[in-house]
Write an enzyme that holds these catalytic residues in place. Sequence first.
Site, mmCIF file in Angstrom:
data_model
loop_
_atom_site.group_PDB
_atom_site.id
_atom_site.type_symbol
_atom_site.label_atom_id
_atom_site.label_comp_id
_atom_site.label_asym_id
_atom_site.label_seq_id
_atom_site.Cartn_x
_atom_site.Cartn_y
_atom_site.Cartn_z
ATOM 1 N N CYS A 179 0.818 -1.439 0.170
ATOM 2 C CA CYS A 179 0.385 -0.168 -0.030
ATOM 3 C C CYS A 179 0.717 1.146 -0.021
ATOM 4 C CB CYS A 179 -0.847 0.075 0.854
ATOM 5 S SG CYS A 179 -2.476 -1.634 1.039
ATOM 6 N N THR A 180 1.913 1.260 0.540
ATOM 7 C CA THR A 180 2.942 2.501 0.770
ATOM 8 C C THR A 180 3.293 2.494 -0.367
ATOM 9 O OG1 THR A 180 3.560 1.681 3.228
ATOM 10 C CG2 THR A 180 5.481 3.130 1.479
#
Length: 218
Positions: A45-46
Amino acid sequence: MSLRINDIAPDFTAETTHGTIHFHEWIGDNWAVLFSHPKDFTPVCTTELGAVAGLEKDFAARGAKVIGLSVDKVSDHSKWLTDIQDVSGHAVNYPIIGDPDLKIAKLYDMLAADAGESCEGRTPALNAPVRTVFVIGPDKRIKLTLAYPMTTGRNFDEIIRVLDSIQLTAKHRVATPANWKQGGDVIITGAVSNDEADKIFPGYKTVKPYLRTVSQPE
């Protein structure tokens, strides 16, 4: 509640990294891309949030606003933003919704109604279904949903490609073929008769009686 293409995207009020928003009001007359995440400080997700930050101008050029959601508090989101910029080289200038009570994840059918009422103590694996992309039109209807597994980063170039197709086909009586990209030939829809096609799309090609192609209209 199961959400389908052409359903009205559920409205909600939520805290974000840009303050309180009322979702439909925030969309306004724009297109919107809502993409969700199971938890802050997760590796895939980062990279995704950073990728979208790098593409925000491309979305804006198409009249589309982007907004993230993660099943955590806004205060945690704010700390996460530094990591995202460090990893991607892009500052996140779009809002990220906080969903510490799981209400929006449930509202958008990403978590079951009995999933609980707090993000506290929940692992990314418990929130694994919260990895969906929703493309929403100015009419507030859902135009696209895509759900990804936690271990597969999303292809946001594909989201832009689909957005281009949706916007083109909303304006013209055409559809786009497999693997279509901007500038490629398009398909005349079955709702257009051959007589109409002669007038609207002169010079079109009949591949099969049910498959007629033409250059992408302006």
